[in-house]
Design an enzyme around this catalytic site. Sequence first.
Site, PDB file in Angstrom:
ATOM      1  N   LYS A  47       0.790  24.559 -27.454  1.00  0.00           N
ATOM      2  CA  LYS A  47       2.083  24.899 -28.084  1.00  0.00           C
ATOM      3  C   LYS A  47       3.153  23.862 -27.709  1.00  0.00           C
ATOM      4  O   LYS A  47       3.855  23.343 -28.574  1.00  0.00           O
ATOM      5  CB  LYS A  47       2.546  26.309 -27.651  1.00  0.00           C
ATOM      6  CG  LYS A  47       1.572  27.416 -28.038  1.00  0.00           C
ATOM      7  CD  LYS A  47       2.095  28.788 -27.684  1.00  0.00           C
ATOM      8  CE  LYS A  47       2.273  29.012 -26.186  1.00  0.00           C
ATOM      9  NZ  LYS A  47       1.025  28.958 -25.407  1.00  0.00           N
ATOM     10  N   ARG A  70       6.389  37.293 -27.269  1.00  0.00           N
ATOM     11  CA  ARG A  70       5.079  37.462 -26.633  1.00  0.00           C
ATOM     12  C   ARG A  70       4.633  38.910 -26.641  1.00  0.00           C
ATOM     13  O   ARG A  70       3.564  39.224 -26.115  1.00  0.00           O
ATOM     14  CB  ARG A  70       5.191  37.006 -25.180  1.00  0.00           C
ATOM     15  CG  ARG A  70       4.520  35.681 -24.880  1.00  0.00           C
ATOM     16  CD  ARG A  70       4.798  35.399 -23.426  1.00  0.00           C
ATOM     17  NE  ARG A  70       3.869  34.504 -22.837  1.00  0.00           N
ATOM     18  CZ  ARG A  70       4.055  33.195 -22.740  1.00  0.00           C
ATOM     19  NH1 ARG A  70       5.122  32.638 -23.241  1.00  0.00           N
ATOM     20  NH2 ARG A  70       3.156  32.454 -22.133  1.00  0.00           N
ATOM     21  N   ARG A  79      -3.835  19.577 -16.792  1.00  0.00           N
ATOM     22  CA  ARG A  79      -2.496  19.304 -17.339  1.00  0.00           C
ATOM     23  C   ARG A  79      -1.553  18.724 -16.275  1.00  0.00           C
ATOM     24  O   ARG A  79      -1.501  19.189 -15.147  1.00  0.00           O
ATOM     25  CB  ARG A  79      -1.889  20.593 -17.883  1.00  0.00           C
ATOM     26  CG  ARG A  79      -0.402  20.435 -18.198  1.00  0.00           C
ATOM     27  CD  ARG A  79       0.152  21.528 -19.021  1.00  0.00           C
ATOM     28  NE  ARG A  79       0.125  22.819 -18.363  1.00  0.00           N
ATOM     29  CZ  ARG A  79       0.497  23.942 -18.957  1.00  0.00           C
ATOM     30  NH1 ARG A  79       0.902  23.922 -20.210  1.00  0.00           N
ATOM     31  NH2 ARG A  79       0.460  25.076 -18.314  1.00  0.00           N
ATOM     32  N   ARG A  95       1.803  22.449 -12.660  1.00  0.00           N
ATOM     33  CA  ARG A  95       2.519  23.732 -12.574  1.00  0.00           C
ATOM     34  C   ARG A  95       1.838  24.677 -11.585  1.00  0.00           C
ATOM     35  O   ARG A  95       0.616  24.729 -11.516  1.00  0.00           O
ATOM     36  CB  ARG A  95       2.561  24.377 -13.970  1.00  0.00           C
ATOM     37  CG  ARG A  95       3.773  23.943 -14.757  1.00  0.00           C
ATOM     38  CD  ARG A  95       3.755  24.344 -16.181  1.00  0.00           C
ATOM     39  NE  ARG A  95       3.374  25.711 -16.464  1.00  0.00           N
ATOM     40  CZ  ARG A  95       3.382  26.235 -17.686  1.00  0.00           C
ATOM     41  NH1 ARG A  95       3.766  25.502 -18.713  1.00  0.00           N
ATOM     42  NH2 ARG A  95       3.019  27.473 -17.895  1.00  0.00           N
ATOM     43  N   ARG A 135      -3.366  34.937 -16.815  1.00  0.00           N
ATOM     44  CA  ARG A 135      -2.489  34.644 -17.969  1.00  0.00           C
ATOM     45  C   ARG A 135      -3.254  34.830 -19.282  1.00  0.00           C
ATOM     46  O   ARG A 135      -2.696  35.337 -20.251  1.00  0.00           O
ATOM     47  CB  ARG A 135      -1.949  33.206 -17.873  1.00  0.00           C
ATOM     48  CG  ARG A 135      -0.849  33.061 -16.836  1.00  0.00           C
ATOM     49  CD  ARG A 135      -0.596  31.609 -16.478  1.00  0.00           C
ATOM     50  NE  ARG A 135      -0.216  30.793 -17.608  1.00  0.00           N
ATOM     51  CZ  ARG A 135      -0.320  29.465 -17.632  1.00  0.00           C
ATOM     52  NH1 ARG A 135      -0.795  28.811 -16.589  1.00  0.00           N
ATOM     53  NH2 ARG A 135       0.066  28.792 -18.678  1.00  0.00           N
TER      54      ARG A 135
HETATM   55  P1  AP5 Z   1       0.210  22.548 -23.630  1.00  0.00           P
HETATM   56  O1  AP5 Z   1       0.802  21.939 -24.849  1.00  0.00           O
HETATM   57  O2  AP5 Z   1       0.933  22.397 -22.345  1.00  0.00           O
HETATM   58  O3  AP5 Z   1      -0.164  24.099 -23.907  1.00  0.00           O
HETATM   59  P2  AP5 Z   1       0.773  25.368 -24.081  1.00  0.00           P
HETATM   60  O4  AP5 Z   1       0.167  26.190 -25.158  1.00  0.00           O
HETATM   61  O5  AP5 Z   1       2.206  24.957 -24.232  1.00  0.00           O
HETATM   62  O6  AP5 Z   1       0.491  26.051 -22.681  1.00  0.00           O
HETATM   63  P3  AP5 Z   1       1.491  26.784 -21.670  1.00  0.00           P
HETATM   64  O7  AP5 Z   1       0.690  26.954 -20.400  1.00  0.00           O
HETATM   65  O8  AP5 Z   1       2.788  26.074 -21.533  1.00  0.00           O
HETATM   66  O9  AP5 Z   1       1.672  28.112 -22.372  1.00  0.00           O
HETATM   67  P4  AP5 Z   1       2.077  29.439 -21.746  1.00  0.00           P
HETATM   68  O10 AP5 Z   1       2.366  30.194 -22.979  1.00  0.00           O
HETATM   69  O11 AP5 Z   1       1.103  30.063 -20.834  1.00  0.00           O
HETATM   70  O12 AP5 Z   1       3.256  29.043 -20.741  1.00  0.00           O
HETATM   71  P5  AP5 Z   1       4.822  29.291 -20.796  1.00  0.00           P
HETATM   72  O13 AP5 Z   1       5.476  28.152 -20.143  1.00  0.00           O
HETATM   73  O14 AP5 Z   1       5.243  29.692 -22.164  1.00  0.00           O
HETATM   74  O15 AP5 Z   1      -1.297  21.964 -23.501  1.00  0.00           O
HETATM   75  C1  AP5 Z   1      -2.108  22.301 -22.386  1.00  0.00           C
HETATM   76  C2  AP5 Z   1      -2.938  21.043 -21.949  1.00  0.00           C
HETATM   77  O16 AP5 Z   1      -3.884  20.743 -22.965  1.00  0.00           O
HETATM   78  C3  AP5 Z   1      -2.092  19.780 -21.764  1.00  0.00           C
HETATM   79  O17 AP5 Z   1      -2.603  19.061 -20.678  1.00  0.00           O
HETATM   80  C4  AP5 Z   1      -2.269  19.009 -23.093  1.00  0.00           C
HETATM   81  O18 AP5 Z   1      -2.158  17.599 -22.913  1.00  0.00           O
HETATM   82  C5  AP5 Z   1      -3.683  19.419 -23.483  1.00  0.00           C
HETATM   83  N1  AP5 Z   1      -3.876  19.537 -24.937  1.00  0.00           N
HETATM   84  C6  AP5 Z   1      -3.011  20.073 -25.843  1.00  0.00           C
HETATM   85  N2  AP5 Z   1      -3.551  20.059 -27.076  1.00  0.00           N
HETATM   86  C7  AP5 Z   1      -4.812  19.514 -26.938  1.00  0.00           C
HETATM   87  C8  AP5 Z   1      -5.884  19.224 -27.858  1.00  0.00           C
HETATM   88  N3  AP5 Z   1      -5.771  19.502 -29.172  1.00  0.00           N
HETATM   89  N4  AP5 Z   1      -7.011  18.678 -27.361  1.00  0.00           N
HETATM   90  C9  AP5 Z   1      -7.139  18.390 -26.026  1.00  0.00           C
HETATM   91  N5  AP5 Z   1      -6.153  18.630 -25.111  1.00  0.00           N
HETATM   92  C10 AP5 Z   1      -5.003  19.176 -25.557  1.00  0.00           C
HETATM   93  O19 AP5 Z   1       4.957  30.620 -19.882  1.00  0.00           O
HETATM   94  C11 AP5 Z   1       4.784  30.582 -18.488  1.00  0.00           C
HETATM   95  C12 AP5 Z   1       5.134  31.943 -17.900  1.00  0.00           C
HETATM   96  O20 AP5 Z   1       6.522  32.261 -18.156  1.00  0.00           O
HETATM   97  C13 AP5 Z   1       4.366  33.146 -18.469  1.00  0.00           C
HETATM   98  O21 AP5 Z   1       3.109  33.320 -17.831  1.00  0.00           O
HETATM   99  C14 AP5 Z   1       5.342  34.296 -18.190  1.00  0.00           C
HETATM  100  O22 AP5 Z   1       5.299  34.701 -16.833  1.00  0.00           O
HETATM  101  C15 AP5 Z   1       6.693  33.658 -18.434  1.00  0.00           C
HETATM  102  N6  AP5 Z   1       7.144  33.799 -19.843  1.00  0.00           N
HETATM  103  C16 AP5 Z   1       7.352  32.786 -20.738  1.00  0.00           C
HETATM  104  N7  AP5 Z   1       7.726  33.278 -21.923  1.00  0.00           N
HETATM  105  C17 AP5 Z   1       7.757  34.623 -21.798  1.00  0.00           C
HETATM  106  C18 AP5 Z   1       8.033  35.684 -22.705  1.00  0.00           C
HETATM  107  N8  AP5 Z   1       8.364  35.452 -23.991  1.00  0.00           N
HETATM  108  N9  AP5 Z   1       7.953  36.961 -22.238  1.00  0.00           N
HETATM  109  C19 AP5 Z   1       7.627  37.210 -20.955  1.00  0.00           C
HETATM  110  N10 AP5 Z   1       7.330  36.264 -20.052  1.00  0.00           N
HETATM  111  C20 AP5 Z   1       7.377  34.969 -20.470  1.00  0.00           C
END
Ligand code: AP5
Length: 217
Positions: A15, A90, A129, A162, A173
């Site tokens: 994402k 979410r 990552r 992270r 997660r």
């Molecule tokens: P990346 O682009 O970083 O993936 P992502 O989907 O953004 O993953 P996140 O871990 O950031 O998502 P998340 O939803 O768990 O975390 P968030 O910060 O929102 O790609 C991942 C890796 O793969 C990278 O190394 C990239 O280079 C590689 N890659 C990408 N595409 C690829 C491809 N096509 N092929 C090969 N490699 C590839 O949330 C963190 C925490 O915050 C949550 O756990 C929760 O506690 C809290 N939180 C956040 N939002 C909320 C909410 N709305 N409600 C409640 N709690 C929340």
Amino acid sequence: MAMYIVLLGPPGAGKGTQAQVIAKEFGLMHISSGDLFRENLKNMTELGKLAQGYMNRGELVPDDVTIAMVKDRITRPDCAQGVLLDGFPRTPAQADALAKMLGELGQKVTSVPYISVPADVLIERLSGRWTCPTCGSVYHEKYNPPKVAGKCDREGSELIQRDDDKPATVERRIRVYMEQTAPLIKYYQDRGLLVEVDGRQSIESVSQHMLAALRKD
Ligand code: AP5
């Protein structure tokens, strides 16, 4: 009508990676709820301290806190030209709240690209990552390495991993995603907004498919 795009997908689906491409292409403000929490944590605000425990356990921060934080951000003038939401909503309650807050602005969600990726691939992606603490650029040691190992291509900053990318937290997660966030696939399907993109392709192919789908909307 401005574009209000919701990027849906499990942790590690790509994402954040795709958000940078889409936001640039359509001139949208990129709002990542995870980044907002991490920024609060870095600044040691009350919100950051509250979110820390949930994030470290791989759980969701409670809806009321998350909704208030996003509402405060999305109603600012720099979001009037359109927004790309990454990581929010979410839960169905967050999705209802988003519809309400956009309705109050005379807007609505215009498209929901859903990046589908199986769980075993997610674990490999998150364990490799690396992120730039200055600009948020995302790298992968195998699939998207920086030009100089350990350094951001744009900023030259030392890349970091992270805290919540530890294997046990990643598994939690993914479980939490399946239980609480996956129902949003049907939620947005029922509203005719979902566009599924196969996230197992290369980063460039995913971008191409996603941009083509969004241009059609
Ligand atoms: P990346 O682009 O970083 O993936 P992502 O989907 O953004 O993953 P996140 O871990 O950031 O998502 P998340 O939803 O768990 O975390 P968030 O910060 O929102 O790609 C991942 C890796 O793969 C990278 O190394 C990239 O280079 C590689 N890659 C990408 N595409 C690829 C491809 N096509 N092929 C090969 N490699 C590839 O949330 C963190 C925490 O915050 C949550 O756990 C929760 O506690 C809290 N939180 C956040 N939002 C909320 C909410 N709305 N409600 C409640 N709690 C929340």
